[in-house]
Design a protein around this motif. Structure first.
Motif, PDB file in Angstrom:
ATOM      1  N   ILE A 373       8.393  -6.769  -0.610  1.00 35.24           N
ATOM      2  CA  ILE A 373       7.427  -5.829  -0.102  1.00 35.24           C
ATOM      3  C   ILE A 373       6.705  -5.319  -1.166  1.00 35.24           C
ATOM      4  CG2 ILE A 373       7.919  -5.827   2.228  1.00 35.24           C
ATOM      5  CD1 ILE A 373       9.161  -2.741   1.592  1.00 35.24           C
ATOM      6  N   GLN A 374       5.695  -4.526  -1.283  1.00 35.44           N
ATOM      7  CA  GLN A 374       5.311  -3.469  -2.012  1.00 35.44           C
ATOM      8  C   GLN A 374       4.789  -2.392  -1.269  1.00 35.44           C
ATOM      9  OE1 GLN A 374       1.589  -3.295  -3.759  1.00 35.44           O
ATOM     10  NE2 GLN A 374       1.888  -2.277  -5.744  1.00 35.44           N
ATOM     11  N   TYR A 375       5.080  -0.930  -1.424  1.00 33.23           N
ATOM     12  CA  TYR A 375       4.409   0.206  -0.887  1.00 33.23           C
ATOM     13  C   TYR A 375       3.551   0.757  -1.872  1.00 33.23           C
ATOM     14  CZ  TYR A 375       3.461   4.666   1.260  1.00 33.23           C
ATOM     15  OH  TYR A 375       2.779   5.727   1.473  1.00 33.23           O
ATOM     16  N   SER A 376       2.108   0.889  -1.565  1.00 34.30           N
ATOM     17  CA  SER A 376       1.591   1.622  -2.654  1.00 34.30           C
ATOM     18  C   SER A 376       0.696   2.731  -1.933  1.00 34.30           C
ATOM     19  CB  SER A 376       0.424   0.889  -3.270  1.00 34.30           C
ATOM     20  OG  SER A 376       0.812   0.225  -4.134  1.00 34.30           O
ATOM     21  N   HIS A 377       1.015   3.946  -2.661  1.00 39.76           N
ATOM     22  CA  HIS A 377       0.159   5.303  -2.087  1.00 39.76           C
ATOM     23  C   HIS A 377      -1.142   5.509  -3.179  1.00 39.76           C
ATOM     24  CE1 HIS A 377      -0.758   9.355  -0.828  1.00 39.76           C
ATOM     25  NE2 HIS A 377      -0.570   9.012   0.258  1.00 39.76           N
ATOM     26  N   TYR A 378      -2.018   5.807  -2.731  1.00 39.54           N
ATOM     27  CA  TYR A 378      -3.073   6.222  -3.830  1.00 39.54           C
ATOM     28  C   TYR A 378      -3.644   7.463  -3.128  1.00 39.54           C
ATOM     29  CZ  TYR A 378      -3.414   1.707  -5.896  1.00 39.54           C
ATOM     30  OH  TYR A 378      -3.130   0.565  -6.731  1.00 39.54           O
ATOM     31  N   SER A 379      -3.816   8.761  -3.888  1.00 37.21           N
ATOM     32  CA  SER A 379      -4.378   9.990  -3.779  1.00 37.21           C
ATOM     33  C   SER A 379      -5.620   9.853  -2.837  1.00 37.21           C
ATOM     34  CB  SER A 379      -4.653  10.927  -4.940  1.00 37.21           C
ATOM     35  OG  SER A 379      -5.350  10.317  -6.034  1.00 37.21           O
ATOM     36  N   ASP A 380      -6.498   9.088  -3.212  1.00 39.39           N
ATOM     37  CA  ASP A 380      -7.849   8.756  -2.532  1.00 39.39           C
ATOM     38  C   ASP A 380      -8.028   7.876  -1.522  1.00 39.39           C
ATOM     39  OD1 ASP A 380      -7.545   7.024  -4.583  1.00 39.39           O
ATOM     40  OD2 ASP A 380      -9.590   7.127  -5.619  1.00 39.39           O
ATOM     41  N   PHE A 381      -6.916   7.004  -1.435  1.00 46.05           N
ATOM     42  CA  PHE A 381      -7.033   5.925  -0.133  1.00 46.05           C
ATOM     43  C   PHE A 381      -5.905   5.842   0.732  1.00 46.05           C
ATOM     44  CE2 PHE A 381      -9.677   4.186  -3.719  1.00 46.05           C
ATOM     45  CZ  PHE A 381     -10.729   4.028  -2.956  1.00 46.05           C
ATOM     46  N   GLY A 382      -4.788   6.988   0.556  1.00 44.22           N
ATOM     47  CA  GLY A 382      -3.526   6.762   1.150  1.00 44.22           C
ATOM     48  C   GLY A 382      -2.696   5.591   0.935  1.00 44.22           C
ATOM     49  N   GLY A 383      -1.815   5.242   1.955  1.00 43.09           N
ATOM     50  CA  GLY A 383      -0.766   4.235   1.367  1.00 43.09           C
ATOM     51  C   GLY A 383      -0.721   3.067   2.729  1.00 43.09           C
ATOM     52  N   ALA A 384      -0.109   1.965   2.220  1.00 41.96           N
ATOM     53  CA  ALA A 384      -0.030   0.837   2.865  1.00 41.96           C
ATOM     54  C   ALA A 384       1.191   0.082   2.222  1.00 41.96           C
ATOM     55  CB  ALA A 384      -1.200   0.068   2.952  1.00 41.96           C
ATOM     56  N   ILE A 385       1.715  -0.754   3.150  1.00 40.65           N
ATOM     57  CA  ILE A 385       2.875  -1.918   2.890  1.00 40.65           C
ATOM     58  C   ILE A 385       2.123  -3.152   2.675  1.00 40.65           C
ATOM     59  CG2 ILE A 385       4.810  -2.862   3.528  1.00 40.65           C
ATOM     60  CD1 ILE A 385       5.893  -0.289   4.821  1.00 40.65           C
TER      61      ILE A 385
END
Length: 628
Positions: A373-385
């Motif tokens: 898995i990858q979890y990413s969180h962006y300051s302008d788009f939020g996060g998702a797995i």
């Protein structure tokens, strides 16, 4: 169709020749280790389609840069605006130019402004050890922007022996190229440096260019078990862009090709990285810091004031680790990225990203499974797995069946979000686009051969495209389309390890997008990018040894592109062939190269016709070091 049939006949004849001469060779390309930062695997063990361009193919290919090398890879659509690599877009398996990722030694080089700058690479062709083409997207492996696939360029490492290589060529349209690469021998600080400079008067009015590269690698050896790998590069390009951006797009059905404009652009790209790989028995860890800066000055009318100037600074720190246990191979990674972006016509902004990666590979008898898995969180788009799963079954030592499912995503570029002018609206409310990538395939290899076939499908949602609901309106970027691209791909590859054989290399491959389902609201009448695909692609890449010192390489491709332009359909399909005849004498190689041998009139991007027959003569000299 006559040229297409001749190409098929030639393929059959060469395959017969391969059968007669290939007896006790070994396909060393299968032993190449794929560089994926956390879990490494041999090519023959991979559970998805990965194609390799080895060093032996790079040396003799009728290509001057990475973009030209990739042009003959089936499933990869290199869309040149002009020549020399001044401006090139990369599309993989029906994706758009923003949906591919370029890496150098596993370090991603995506551009937050636009995918148009993705191929602004600060290295030359002599720096490359081999190229890995990952044709299926997946966020868990490389992160965001590996939406439709990724290209990982593996470079030559600095060694402990002294070497110096120089090359010069003179080509059609007053085109001149000079490059050099050298290795500085040192036990504690081995260093490799390369430089390159190209100039051209251009093949059409206002298509002249100047391109320069500088690339540096060294290894700082601190102790027996500790070293620092340093890499840095700088690329600058100045080019006339006649019709590059303001000309007719494929969806302008009534407009002719070659809309001449006075556009001009200057782009500089700087890149630096430092890593500290540490290995202790079955455990490895590699902390890295890398930086990429892009400065883009665009002039709508050459010689007048700059129309738009942008600058992006991307700082990234990541840590990748892996270890082996009784349960298999495990990989973990953590990433932090900070982006600072400013522009005359786009908003000035910053962006923060935090990402976490987790992967595991388990092998049980003939079955192996990769999951992650990858979890990413962006300051302008939020996060998702974004998860992924791959599996492979070894039917025998030579035959493997495999399948994969990997989710991918792409955040909007700053051009998508904020660019506006007389022909384009902006849309700061855009959201990331997502896709599920599926693949089923088989791979067989034995005594010099590699044969593979696969089925693939990418089911995309919230695809970003520039659209119109009326021909008089401006282009507006929207998350409107759902795009499913499905296709078939096959390859036959032969690589000789005996340099005395007539056939040194032969690669025949084809990609067919049999289904492209593009869904938008009914009021959308024009799509600028997402629905424009290369539907048929057949490639033949070959290298022959005519006698002991003389060789001949041939790269040929047949293509058919879907287009809405009327009366110009023949420009979007046909046969293009490039060839090089070379003579090697110890430390020197002389060559004559002809690109577009058949003088085909064709278009790859934005209604711009590519040049006709292009001739180059050149020499490569090894001043120090082993023979060529």
């Amino acid at each position: 169709m006559l040229k297409f049939e001749l190409l098929l006949i030639l393929c059959i004849l060469i395959l017969l020749n391969m059968y007669l001469v290939a007896q006790d060779t070994t396909l060393w390309i299968q032993e190449i280790t794929i560089k994926e930062n956390r879990i490494e695997t041999k090519l023959k063990e991979a559970n998805r389609t990965i194609e390799i361009i080895p060093l032996s193919s790079i040396k003799n290919a009728p290509a001057r840069n990475v973009a030209e090398l990739l042009s003959y890879v089936s499933g990869v659509d290199m869309r040149h605006r002009g020549v020399g690599g001044a401006q090139v877009d990369i599309n993989i398996r029906g994706g758009t130019f923003d949906q591919a990722l370029i890496l150098i030694d596993g370090i991603p080089l995506s551009d937050p402004q636009t995918g148009h700058h993705l191929m602004n690479l600060p290295l030359n062709i002599s720096d490359i050890q081999h190229i890995e083409i990952h044709k299926s997207g997946g966020a868990r492996i490389f992160g965001q922007n590996a939406f439709a696939g990724a290209i990982n360029i593996i470079t030559k490492r600095p060694g402990n022996t002294k070497s110096l290589e120089v090359e010069a060529s003179y080509e059609s349209f007053e085109t001149f190229q000079l490059r050099g690469a050298g290795n500085i021998a040192s036990a504690s600080l081995p260093t490799r440096i390369s430089v390159q400079h190209q100039t051209s008067a251009g093949y059409r009015p206002n298509t002249d260019f100047k391109i320069s590269n500088f690339f540096l690698q060294n290894r700082i050896v601190a102790t027996k078990h500790l070293h620092f790998d340093v890499m840095a590069g700088y690329n600058t390009r100045k080019f006339g862009g006649s019709g590059f951006y303001a000309g007719p797009a494929p969806s302008f059905a009534a407009l002719p090709v070659d809309n001449n404009t006075q556009e001009y652009e200057e782009v500089s790209t700087a890149f630096a990285a430092i890593s500290v790989p540490i290995a202790i028995q079955n455990f490895k860890i590699n902390p890295r810091y890398y930086f990429r800066q892009s400065v883009d000055d665009y002039y709508f009318t050459r010689g007048q004031a700059v129309f738009n100037s942008t600058k992006s600074n991307v700082h990234t720190f990541d840590v990748n680790s892996g270890f082996v246990s009784d349960l298999g191979q495990t990989g973990l990674g953590l990433l932090y990225q900070f982006t600072d972006f400013s522009s005359l016509r786009l908003d000035t902004t910053t962006r923060h990203q935090i990402a976490f990666f987790a992967e595991h590979k388990y092998t049980w008898n003939q079955l192996d499974i990769n999951a992650g898995i990858q979890y990413s969180h962006y300051s302008d788009f939020g996060g998702a797995i974004y998860p992924g799963l791959e599996a492979g079954f070894r039917v025998s030592d030579n035959l493997k069946l495999y399948g994969s499912w990997n989710q991918a995503f792409r955040i909007p570029t700053f051009t998508d979000l904020y660019f506006r002018n007389g022909a384009n609206n902006n849309n700061p409310d855009l959201q990331p686009e997502r896709a599920d990538n599926f693949e089923l395939g088989t791979r067989w290899s034995k005594v010099g051969y590699l044969i593979s076939a696969s089925w693939f499908s990418r089911v995309g949602a919230d695809i970003i495209d520039r659209i119109k609901t009326d021909v008089t309106q401006k282009w507006t970027p929207m998350n409107l389309s759902n795009l499913t691209v499905s296709g078939l791909e096959a390859m036959v590859n032969y690589q000789s390890v005996d340099d005395k054989r007539f056939v040194q290399k032969i690669n025949i491959s084809g990609t067919y997008l049999y289904s492209v389902k593009y869904k938008t609201p009914q009021d959308v009448v024009l799509s600028r990018y997402a629905a424009d695909n290369l539907r048929y692609q057949l490639s033949l890449n070959a290298d022959f040894r005519l006698w002991s010192k003389m060789g001949f390489s041939l790269n040929t491709r047949y293509f058919e592109r879907f287009t809405l332009i009327k009366n110009y359909e023949s420009y979007y399909k046909g046969l293009v062939a490039d060839t090089r005849i070379y003579w090697k004498e110890n430390k020197m190689m002389l060559y004559v190269q002809v690109n577009n041998l058949t003088d085909k009139k064709y278009v790859e991007s934005n209604g711009i016709t590519m040049p006709g027959r292009w001739i180059a003569i050149g020499a490569n000299i090894k001043v120090w070091g082993s023979n060529l």
